[in-house]
Design a protein around this motif. Structure first.
Motif, PDB file in Angstrom:
ATOM      1  N   ARG A  31      52.463 -50.250   8.158  1.00 21.47           N
ATOM      2  CA  ARG A  31      53.210 -50.760   6.834  1.00 21.47           C
ATOM      3  C   ARG A  31      52.545 -50.186   5.711  1.00 21.47           C
ATOM      4  NH1 ARG A  31      56.351 -55.838   6.682  1.00 21.47           N
ATOM      5  NH2 ARG A  31      55.976 -56.123   8.970  1.00 21.47           N
ATOM      6  N   PRO A  32      53.081 -49.628   4.639  1.00 22.63           N
ATOM      7  CA  PRO A  32      52.341 -49.443   3.401  1.00 22.63           C
ATOM      8  C   PRO A  32      51.918 -51.070   2.727  1.00 22.63           C
ATOM      9  CG  PRO A  32      54.664 -48.625   3.225  1.00 22.63           C
ATOM     10  CD  PRO A  32      54.575 -49.403   4.569  1.00 22.63           C
ATOM     11  N   ALA A  33      50.642 -50.859   2.466  1.00 23.78           N
ATOM     12  CA  ALA A  33      49.911 -52.141   2.081  1.00 23.78           C
ATOM     13  C   ALA A  33      50.391 -52.374   0.547  1.00 23.78           C
ATOM     14  CB  ALA A  33      48.354 -51.786   1.888  1.00 23.78           C
ATOM     15  N   GLY A  34      50.745 -53.730   0.457  1.00 22.65           N
ATOM     16  CA  GLY A  34      51.315 -54.269  -0.992  1.00 22.65           C
ATOM     17  C   GLY A  34      52.579 -53.584  -1.325  1.00 22.65           C
ATOM     18  N   ALA A  35      53.400 -53.416  -0.540  1.00 29.12           N
ATOM     19  CA  ALA A  35      54.772 -53.043  -0.842  1.00 29.12           C
ATOM     20  C   ALA A  35      55.404 -54.179  -1.069  1.00 29.12           C
ATOM     21  CB  ALA A  35      55.117 -52.196   0.428  1.00 29.12           C
ATOM     22  N   SER A  36      56.463 -53.892  -2.187  1.00 27.92           N
ATOM     23  CA  SER A  36      57.400 -54.877  -2.747  1.00 27.92           C
ATOM     24  C   SER A  36      58.740 -54.534  -2.402  1.00 27.92           C
ATOM     25  CB  SER A  36      57.209 -55.128  -4.023  1.00 27.92           C
ATOM     26  OG  SER A  36      57.409 -54.041  -4.794  1.00 27.92           O
ATOM     27  N   GLY A  37      59.542 -55.423  -1.930  1.00 29.45           N
ATOM     28  CA  GLY A  37      60.968 -55.169  -1.572  1.00 29.45           C
ATOM     29  C   GLY A  37      61.166 -54.737  -0.255  1.00 29.45           C
ATOM     30  N   PRO A  38      62.205 -55.032   0.487  1.00 26.80           N
ATOM     31  CA  PRO A  38      62.282 -54.358   1.864  1.00 26.80           C
ATOM     32  C   PRO A  38      62.320 -52.896   2.038  1.00 26.80           C
ATOM     33  CG  PRO A  38      64.620 -55.238   0.827  1.00 26.80           C
ATOM     34  CD  PRO A  38      63.383 -55.517  -0.099  1.00 26.80           C
TER      35      PRO A  38
END
Length: 300
Positions: A92-99
């Motif tokens: 998963r992308p690091a530091g992603a916000s939101g679903p």
């Protein structure tokens, strides 16, 4: 000293490419390839051809496993209707916000090798949670060598393997941080699995089967996902199924598109071997990302 140009399918006799396809898919073993290729290139030449056509994982890697932009780990999941437990590579992308939207990545007939892990990382960098299960987990996982992986793959209970992938899809769809919108991409064996999963998962929004066997025609009416079917032009074994599959999709009123670039071989998206076609792979990847963005990132 200049680096010699990377070999492509055009550097090989078509009969050798056909033999390699038979070898990759288990119709002949290593000895069979070397014997028959030897009639074309001699014994020493046959060994060189096999080495040249075999995957080169390190040189083809695009995204390092420790890339700081990503979070990666191997996780297990329950598969009660399959082999009991499954395992896969979660990125998963690091530091992603939101679903985030979700993509299941399905390997070829050698299990979760380094190339497919790299593909999962490529998908995740586009803003998705990617999960690549390993069908060989019940056999101890990908063994680190392609011939051994093919041999193990032939011993799988494919009915249970299908159920493992169904369980993986359900596990991914419910994962923390996901938006519940699921797509699947698969290659060769994985392309066939992507087609089959489309008949089994009413909530699947998009499926991108690369040069894989068609779904059972009687199950085509159950498909709800939009399909992007990627086929090579020089792939008689797989392409023989396409006319009937296309007719069934049309009759059932399904939404699909065919991408079949000229002068390409089975495996044209796999950049670890000379069968890779850079232009076709980039175009197919772009079309896949456009489909995923429209169906997985945009709420329906």
């Amino acid at each position: 000293m200049s680096t010699p140009p990377k070999q492509t399918a055009r550097h090989f006799d078509p009969d050798v490419l056909a033999l390699f396809d038979d070898y990759v898919h288990g119709a002949i073993d290593r000895r069979g390839f070397l014997t028959r290729a030897g009639r074309i290139a001699g014994a020493a030449g046959a060994a060189g051809l096999l080495a040249a056509l075999s995957p080169q994982f390190a040189s083809a890697q695009q995204i390092a496993p420790d890339d700081a932009r990503l979070q990666t780990r191997h996780v297990e999941f329950d598969a009660p209707e399959g082999n009991g437990r499954g395992r896969g590579y979660l990125v998963r992308p690091a530091g992603a916000s939101g679903p985030l939207p979700l993509v299941l990545v399905v390997h070829e007939n050698r299990g979760l090798n380094p190339h497919i892990e790299d593909v999962a990382r490529r998908v995740a960098l586009e803003g998705y949670i990617a999960f690549a299960p390993d069908a060989l987990f019940p056999k101890g996982g990908y063994p680190g060598e392609e011939d051994a992986a093919r041999a193990l793959f032939a011993t799988l209970d494919q009915d249970k393997a299908q159920q493992d992938f169904l369980a993986a899809a359900g596990w991914l769809q419910a994962i923390d941080g996901g938006n519940g919108r699921l797509g699947v991409v698969g290659f060769c064996y994985g392309g066939g699995m992507a087609n089959w999963l489309a008949t089994q998962l009413p909530s699947l929004r998009a499926a991108v089967p690369f040069y894989g066997p068609a779904a059972p025609l009687e199950d085509v009416p159950k498909i709800a996902a939009e399909l992007l079917v990627a086929l090579a032009s020089n792939d008689a074994r797989v392409n023989a199924q396409w006319p009937d599959y296309e007719a069934a999709l049309k009759t059932a009123g399904k939404t699909f598109a065919l991408y079949q670039p000229a002068d390409t071989e089975h495996g044209f998206n796999n950049d670890t071997t000379p069968r890779y076609d850079e232009a076709a792979a980039k175009d197919a990847w772009s079309k896949m990302l456009a489909l995923f963005a429209r169906t997985l990132k945009t709420p329906a």
